[in-house]
Design a protein around this motif. Structure first.
Motif, mmCIF file in Angstrom:
data_model
loop_
_atom_site.group_PDB
_atom_site.id
_atom_site.type_symbol
_atom_site.label_atom_id
_atom_site.label_comp_id
_atom_site.label_asym_id
_atom_site.label_seq_id
_atom_site.Cartn_x
_atom_site.Cartn_y
_atom_site.Cartn_z
ATOM 1 N N LEU A 131 -16.094 31.899 30.709
ATOM 2 C CA LEU A 131 -14.858 31.228 30.294
ATOM 3 C C LEU A 131 -15.143 29.864 29.667
ATOM 4 C CD1 LEU A 131 -12.548 32.130 33.299
ATOM 5 C CD2 LEU A 131 -12.241 32.837 30.932
ATOM 6 N N ALA A 132 -16.086 29.126 30.217
ATOM 7 C CA ALA A 132 -16.415 27.804 29.679
ATOM 8 C C ALA A 132 -17.041 27.901 28.297
ATOM 9 C CB ALA A 132 -17.350 27.071 30.640
ATOM 10 N N VAL A 133 -17.918 28.879 28.103
ATOM 11 C CA VAL A 133 -18.604 29.026 26.816
ATOM 12 C C VAL A 133 -17.648 29.486 25.720
ATOM 13 C CG1 VAL A 133 -20.375 30.396 25.620
ATOM 14 C CG2 VAL A 133 -20.876 29.374 27.828
ATOM 15 N N THR A 134 -16.679 30.313 26.073
ATOM 16 C CA THR A 134 -15.754 30.857 25.077
ATOM 17 C C THR A 134 -14.445 30.073 24.979
ATOM 18 O OG1 THR A 134 -14.810 32.424 26.675
ATOM 19 C CG2 THR A 134 -16.679 33.190 25.341
ATOM 20 N N ASN A 135 -14.343 28.944 25.686
ATOM 21 C CA ASN A 135 -13.139 28.127 25.646
ATOM 22 C C ASN A 135 -12.941 27.569 24.230
ATOM 23 O OD1 ASN A 135 -10.926 26.618 26.379
ATOM 24 N ND2 ASN A 135 -12.122 24.998 27.336
ATOM 25 N N PRO A 136 -11.811 27.854 23.583
ATOM 26 C CA PRO A 136 -11.579 27.373 22.221
ATOM 27 C C PRO A 136 -11.503 25.845 22.167
ATOM 28 C CG PRO A 136 -9.985 29.061 22.815
ATOM 29 C CD PRO A 136 -10.716 28.690 24.056
ATOM 30 N N GLY A 137 -12.078 25.287 21.111
ATOM 31 C CA GLY A 137 -12.034 23.850 20.891
ATOM 32 C C GLY A 137 -10.788 23.437 20.131
ATOM 33 N N ASN A 138 -10.662 22.158 19.899
ATOM 34 C CA ASN A 138 -9.504 21.604 19.191
ATOM 35 C C ASN A 138 -9.341 22.240 17.812
ATOM 36 O OD1 ASN A 138 -7.291 19.798 18.837
ATOM 37 N ND2 ASN A 138 -8.615 18.482 17.615
ATOM 38 N N ASP A 139 -10.442 22.403 17.075
ATOM 39 C CA ASP A 139 -10.361 22.994 15.730
ATOM 40 C C ASP A 139 -9.795 24.410 15.763
ATOM 41 O OD1 ASP A 139 -11.407 20.683 14.692
ATOM 42 O OD2 ASP A 139 -13.466 21.450 14.583
#
Length: 102
Positions: free
Chosen positions: A27-35
């Motif tokens: 979940l942490a690795v695939t968490n979407p960023g602001n962009d």
């Protein structure tokens, strides 16, 4: 016999903790960023071919949502309301969060 059952319980606990840890890492690795949140909002607004869609995209440029990350999920808020939620590389956009002209 009792020793064997205690060992099995210990093994189950260890395996459970390993699975939970792997899930948190995923979940942490695939968490979407602001962009990714901004791109999802832009894609959602681009579906509107009206003047309202154009105005709403302009509003996004001048008044972007506030991005927040909780490590395993992320979200944006606009005007103190939830606008997007992201997890596992996917971003859900609230249809009404960026509708300035109805």
């Amino acid at each position: 016999m009792a020793m064997s059952m205690e060992k099995n319980k210990g093994n189950i606990l260890v395996y459970t903790l390993i699975v939970v840890l792997l899930l948190v890492i995923l979940l942490a690795v695939t968490n979407p960023g602001n962009d990714q949140h901004i791109q999802a909002i832009e894609d959602n607004l681009a579906q509107e071919e009206t003047l309202s869609g154009l105005v709403n995209r302009g509003v996004l440029v001048f008044d972007p949502p506030a991005y927040h990350s909780a490590i395993i999920v992320s979200y944006t808020k606009r005007k103190d309301k939830l606008a997007t939620i992201g997890a596992l590389g996917y971003v859900w956009v609230d249809e009404n969060a960026f509708r300035e002209i109805k």
